[in-house]
Design a protein around this motif. Structure first.
Motif, short mmCIF file in Angstrom:
data_model
loop_
_atom_site.label_atom_id
_atom_site.label_comp_id
_atom_site.label_asym_id
_atom_site.label_seq_id
_atom_site.Cartn_x
_atom_site.Cartn_y
_atom_site.Cartn_z
N ALA A 51 24.64 -63.09 -2.50
CA ALA A 51 23.59 -64.09 -2.68
C ALA A 51 22.89 -63.91 -4.02
CB ALA A 51 22.59 -63.99 -1.53
N LEU A 52 22.38 -65.01 -4.54
CA LEU A 52 21.60 -64.96 -5.76
C LEU A 52 20.31 -64.17 -5.53
CD1 LEU A 52 21.70 -68.68 -6.98
CD2 LEU A 52 23.13 -66.79 -7.75
N LYS A 53 19.80 -63.58 -6.59
CA LYS A 53 18.51 -62.89 -6.56
C LYS A 53 17.55 -63.70 -7.42
CE LYS A 53 20.34 -59.27 -8.32
NZ LYS A 53 20.61 -57.97 -8.92
N TYR A 54 16.31 -63.79 -6.97
CA TYR A 54 15.31 -64.60 -7.65
C TYR A 54 14.20 -63.76 -8.26
CZ TYR A 54 17.29 -68.62 -5.16
OH TYR A 54 18.12 -69.59 -4.68
N LEU A 55 13.74 -64.20 -9.45
CA LEU A 55 12.53 -63.68 -10.06
C LEU A 55 11.57 -64.85 -10.17
CD1 LEU A 55 11.00 -61.35 -11.47
CD2 LEU A 55 11.88 -62.28 -13.64
N LEU A 56 10.40 -64.72 -9.51
CA LEU A 56 9.39 -65.77 -9.58
C LEU A 56 8.50 -65.59 -10.79
CD1 LEU A 56 7.91 -66.30 -5.99
CD2 LEU A 56 9.61 -67.65 -7.18
N ASP A 57 8.28 -66.66 -11.49
CA ASP A 57 7.34 -66.69 -12.59
C ASP A 57 5.96 -66.31 -12.07
OD1 ASP A 57 5.28 -68.19 -14.29
OD2 ASP A 57 7.10 -68.47 -15.47
N GLU A 58 5.17 -65.66 -12.89
CA GLU A 58 3.85 -65.20 -12.44
C GLU A 58 2.89 -66.33 -12.14
OE1 GLU A 58 1.26 -63.66 -15.94
OE2 GLU A 58 3.35 -63.44 -16.57
N PRO A 73 14.33 -62.30 5.01
CA PRO A 73 14.23 -60.89 4.59
C PRO A 73 15.53 -60.35 4.00
CG PRO A 73 14.26 -61.06 6.98
CD PRO A 73 14.14 -62.46 6.45
N GLU A 74 16.65 -61.00 4.28
CA GLU A 74 17.93 -60.53 3.76
C GLU A 74 18.16 -60.94 2.31
OE1 GLU A 74 18.69 -64.71 5.26
OE2 GLU A 74 17.40 -63.04 5.82
N LEU A 75 17.33 -61.84 1.79
CA LEU A 75 17.48 -62.32 0.42
C LEU A 75 16.47 -61.62 -0.49
CD1 LEU A 75 17.97 -66.12 1.12
CD2 LEU A 75 19.72 -64.40 0.63
N VAL A 76 16.80 -61.57 -1.79
CA VAL A 76 15.98 -60.86 -2.77
C VAL A 76 15.15 -61.85 -3.58
CG1 VAL A 76 16.02 -59.37 -4.80
CG2 VAL A 76 17.65 -58.98 -2.93
N MET A 77 13.84 -61.64 -3.57
CA MET A 77 12.92 -62.39 -4.42
C MET A 77 11.87 -61.43 -4.92
SD MET A 77 10.46 -65.68 -3.62
CE MET A 77 11.75 -66.94 -3.69
N TRP A 78 11.81 -61.28 -6.23
CA TRP A 78 10.79 -60.45 -6.87
C TRP A 78 9.87 -61.35 -7.67
CZ3 TRP A 78 13.94 -55.82 -9.28
CH2 TRP A 78 14.49 -55.06 -8.25
N VAL A 79 8.71 -60.83 -8.03
CA VAL A 79 7.72 -61.57 -8.81
C VAL A 79 7.42 -60.80 -10.09
CG1 VAL A 79 5.36 -62.51 -8.79
CG2 VAL A 79 6.68 -62.44 -6.67
#
Length: 121
Positions: A2-9, A24-30
Motif C-alpha cells: 500500500a501507498l504511504k502518505y505524508l500529510l502537509d502540516e 490502522p493497517e495503512l501508513v499516514m504520517w504528518v
C-alpha cells in the motif's frame, strides 16, 4: 504494498487521527512527526524527503506545488505522487478515498503526478 502518505502540516490534524483509527493497517504520517521533515520545511525539501522515503504527499497546496514538482522533475528527481484534497469532500469521504487509493494503486501509478481528489468517481 500500500501507498504511504505524508500529510502537509496545513491539513487539519483530524484527518490523521481519524485515518489511523479507521485504517490502522495503512501508513499516514504528518510533517513535524518524528522522522519526518520539521514543520516549516519548504515544499522543495518536502518533495526530496517524499522521494527518499517513498511517501505520497497529501496537501491543499494548489498554487505553488505544480511549480515545485516541475522544478523537482527538471532536476532529474521523482516523487511517488502528490494528492490534492477536495474542499467539497467531507473528512470521512476524503479518508475513504485515500484508503481506496492506498490499497489499489499500482506501483508508480501516481509517480511525478499531481492528482486532485476524488479519483474513484
Amino acid at each position: 504494498m500500500a501507498l504511504k502518505y505524508l500529510l502537509d502540516e496545513n491539513i487539519s490534524p483530524s484527518y490523521h487521527s481519524q485515518f489511523r483509527t479507521r485504517y490502522p493497517e495503512l501508513v499516514m504520517w504528518v510533517i513535524g512527526d518524528p522522522g519526518t521533515p520539521p514543520q516549516g520545511t519548504l515544499d522543495p525539501e518536502i518533495l526530496v524527503w517524499c522521494e527518499a522515503h517513498d511517501f505520497v504527499l497529501v496537501t491543499n497546496n494548489r498554487r505553488s506545488m505544480p511549480v515545485h514538482l516541475a522544478d523537482h522533475i527538471a532536476q532529474g528527481q521523482h516523487v511517488p505522487g502528490i494528492l490534492i484534497l477536495n474542499p467539497k469532500m467531507s473528512v470521512g469521504e476524503t479518508l475513504d478515498e485515500l484508503a481506496f487509493i492506498a490499497e489499489l494503486a499500482l506501483e508508480d501509478e501516481y509517480q511525478d503526478q499531481i492528482v486532485h481528489l476524488p479519483v474513484s468517481k
